[in-house]
Design a protein around this motif. Structure first.
Motif, PDB file in Angstrom:
ATOM      1  N   TYR A  45     -17.111   4.612  10.578  1.00 18.45           N
ATOM      2  CA  TYR A  45     -15.652   4.703  10.605  1.00 18.45           C
ATOM      3  C   TYR A  45     -15.024   3.525   9.853  1.00 18.45           C
ATOM      4  O   TYR A  45     -14.095   3.705   9.065  1.00 18.45           O
ATOM      5  N   GLU A  46     -15.552   2.332  10.084  1.00 21.46           N
ATOM      6  CA  GLU A  46     -15.042   1.145   9.383  1.00 21.46           C
ATOM      7  C   GLU A  46     -15.245   1.279   7.869  1.00 21.46           C
ATOM      8  O   GLU A  46     -14.353   0.962   7.080  1.00 21.46           O
ATOM      9  N   GLN A  47     -16.420   1.756   7.487  1.00 20.69           N
ATOM     10  CA  GLN A  47     -16.699   1.938   6.071  1.00 20.69           C
ATOM     11  C   GLN A  47     -15.788   3.021   5.484  1.00 20.69           C
ATOM     12  O   GLN A  47     -15.280   2.881   4.375  1.00 20.69           O
ATOM     13  N   GLY A  48     -15.571   4.086   6.228  1.00 19.54           N
ATOM     14  CA  GLY A  48     -14.674   5.141   5.779  1.00 19.54           C
ATOM     15  C   GLY A  48     -13.261   4.637   5.578  1.00 19.54           C
ATOM     16  O   GLY A  48     -12.583   5.018   4.614  1.00 19.54           O
ATOM     17  N   SER A  49     -12.826   3.770   6.441  1.00 21.64           N
ATOM     18  CA  SER A  49     -11.500   3.178   6.314  1.00 21.64           C
ATOM     19  C   SER A  49     -11.395   2.359   5.032  1.00 21.64           C
ATOM     20  O   SER A  49     -10.397   2.434   4.307  1.00 21.64           O
ATOM     21  N   ALA A  50     -12.437   1.602   4.718  1.00 24.10           N
ATOM     22  CA  ALA A  50     -12.452   0.810   3.483  1.00 24.10           C
ATOM     23  C   ALA A  50     -12.486   1.728   2.256  1.00 24.10           C
ATOM     24  O   ALA A  50     -11.837   1.453   1.244  1.00 24.10           O
ATOM     25  N   LEU A  51     -13.227   2.817   2.343  1.00 22.40           N
ATOM     26  CA  LEU A  51     -13.286   3.767   1.232  1.00 22.40           C
ATOM     27  C   LEU A  51     -11.931   4.439   1.010  1.00 22.40           C
ATOM     28  O   LEU A  51     -11.500   4.634  -0.131  1.00 22.40           O
ATOM     29  N   LYS A  52     -11.245   4.785   2.079  1.00 15.90           N
ATOM     30  CA  LYS A  52      -9.916   5.384   1.965  1.00 15.90           C
ATOM     31  C   LYS A  52      -8.953   4.410   1.290  1.00 15.90           C
ATOM     32  O   LYS A  52      -8.176   4.780   0.416  1.00 15.90           O
ATOM     33  N   ALA A  53      -9.040   3.141   1.684  1.00 17.61           N
ATOM     34  CA  ALA A  53      -8.175   2.122   1.077  1.00 17.61           C
ATOM     35  C   ALA A  53      -8.469   1.998  -0.413  1.00 17.61           C
ATOM     36  O   ALA A  53      -7.551   1.850  -1.230  1.00 17.61           O
ATOM     37  N   GLN A  54      -9.745   2.070  -0.799  1.00 19.26           N
ATOM     38  CA  GLN A  54     -10.115   2.008  -2.214  1.00 19.26           C
ATOM     39  C   GLN A  54      -9.531   3.206  -2.967  1.00 19.26           C
ATOM     40  O   GLN A  54      -8.980   3.048  -4.054  1.00 19.26           O
ATOM     41  N   CYS A  55      -9.639   4.391  -2.395  1.00 22.62           N
ATOM     42  CA  CYS A  55      -9.063   5.586  -3.030  1.00 22.62           C
ATOM     43  C   CYS A  55      -7.558   5.415  -3.205  1.00 22.62           C
ATOM     44  O   CYS A  55      -7.012   5.739  -4.269  1.00 22.62           O
ATOM     45  N   ASP A  56      -6.892   4.898  -2.189  1.00 21.22           N
ATOM     46  CA  ASP A  56      -5.444   4.660  -2.272  1.00 21.22           C
ATOM     47  C   ASP A  56      -5.112   3.682  -3.398  1.00 21.22           C
ATOM     48  O   ASP A  56      -4.168   3.896  -4.152  1.00 21.22           O
ATOM     49  N   ARG A  57      -5.895   2.595  -3.515  1.00 15.96           N
ATOM     50  CA  ARG A  57      -5.655   1.604  -4.572  1.00 15.96           C
ATOM     51  C   ARG A  57      -5.816   2.212  -5.962  1.00 15.96           C
ATOM     52  O   ARG A  57      -4.982   2.005  -6.844  1.00 15.96           O
ATOM     53  N   VAL A  58      -6.879   2.982  -6.148  1.00 14.95           N
ATOM     54  CA  VAL A  58      -7.142   3.585  -7.454  1.00 14.95           C
ATOM     55  C   VAL A  58      -6.050   4.594  -7.808  1.00 14.95           C
ATOM     56  O   VAL A  58      -5.557   4.616  -8.938  1.00 14.95           O
ATOM     57  N   LEU A  59      -5.646   5.406  -6.844  1.00  9.53           N
ATOM     58  CA  LEU A  59      -4.578   6.378  -7.102  1.00  9.53           C
ATOM     59  C   LEU A  59      -3.258   5.693  -7.416  1.00  9.53           C
ATOM     60  O   LEU A  59      -2.529   6.105  -8.325  1.00  9.53           O
ATOM     61  N   ARG A  60      -2.941   4.643  -6.673  1.00  3.95           N
ATOM     62  CA  ARG A  60      -1.698   3.904  -6.912  1.00  3.95           C
ATOM     63  C   ARG A  60      -1.697   3.305  -8.323  1.00  3.95           C
ATOM     64  O   ARG A  60      -0.693   3.371  -9.043  1.00  3.95           O
ATOM     65  N   ALA A  61      -2.827   2.747  -8.733  1.00  3.03           N
ATOM     66  CA  ALA A  61      -2.933   2.164 -10.073  1.00  3.03           C
ATOM     67  C   ALA A  61      -2.768   3.241 -11.140  1.00  3.03           C
ATOM     68  O   ALA A  61      -2.101   3.017 -12.156  1.00  3.03           O
ATOM     69  N   ALA A  62      -3.345   4.410 -10.913  1.00  2.00           N
ATOM     70  CA  ALA A  62      -3.213   5.508 -11.882  1.00  2.00           C
ATOM     71  C   ALA A  62      -1.766   5.971 -11.974  1.00  2.00           C
ATOM     72  O   ALA A  62      -1.245   6.216 -13.069  1.00  2.00           O
TER      73      ALA A  62
END
Length: 85
Positions: A45-62
């Motif tokens: 769950y903790e790792q999934g939360s970090a992965l979701k945050a990474q996806c959010d960062r990449v999408l925001r940058a795009a």
């Protein structure tokens, strides 16, 4: 006891959107199966939360990059770096 599939946070931060989503989907499947021990579930769950945050960062940058596309007479001529990137 099985070991959780874990990636260091530094590796998560370098993942592409597609790689992070694939790993997140894998974690969700494992958690939804109900066959993961509690301790491993928490780690996943903790790792999934970090992965979701990474996806959010990449999408925001795009999104910011798309907003910064410069055009001349309706034709794209290049991009400008988004603020903060």
């Amino acid at each position: 006891m099985s070991q959780p599939m874990s990636e260091p946070m530094s590796e998560i931060a370098s993942l592409s959107f597609e790689a992070a989503m694939a790993r997140l989907e894998e974690i969700v499947r494992k958690l939804e199966s109900g066959s993961v021990p509690l301790e491993e579930s928490i780690a996943l769950y903790e790792q999934g939360s970090a992965l979701k945050a990474q996806c959010d960062r990449v999408l925001r940058a795009a999104e910011e990059k798309i907003e910064k596309i410069r055009s001349r007479d309706g034709v794209a001529v290049g991009t400008e770096p988004a603020e903060g990137l």
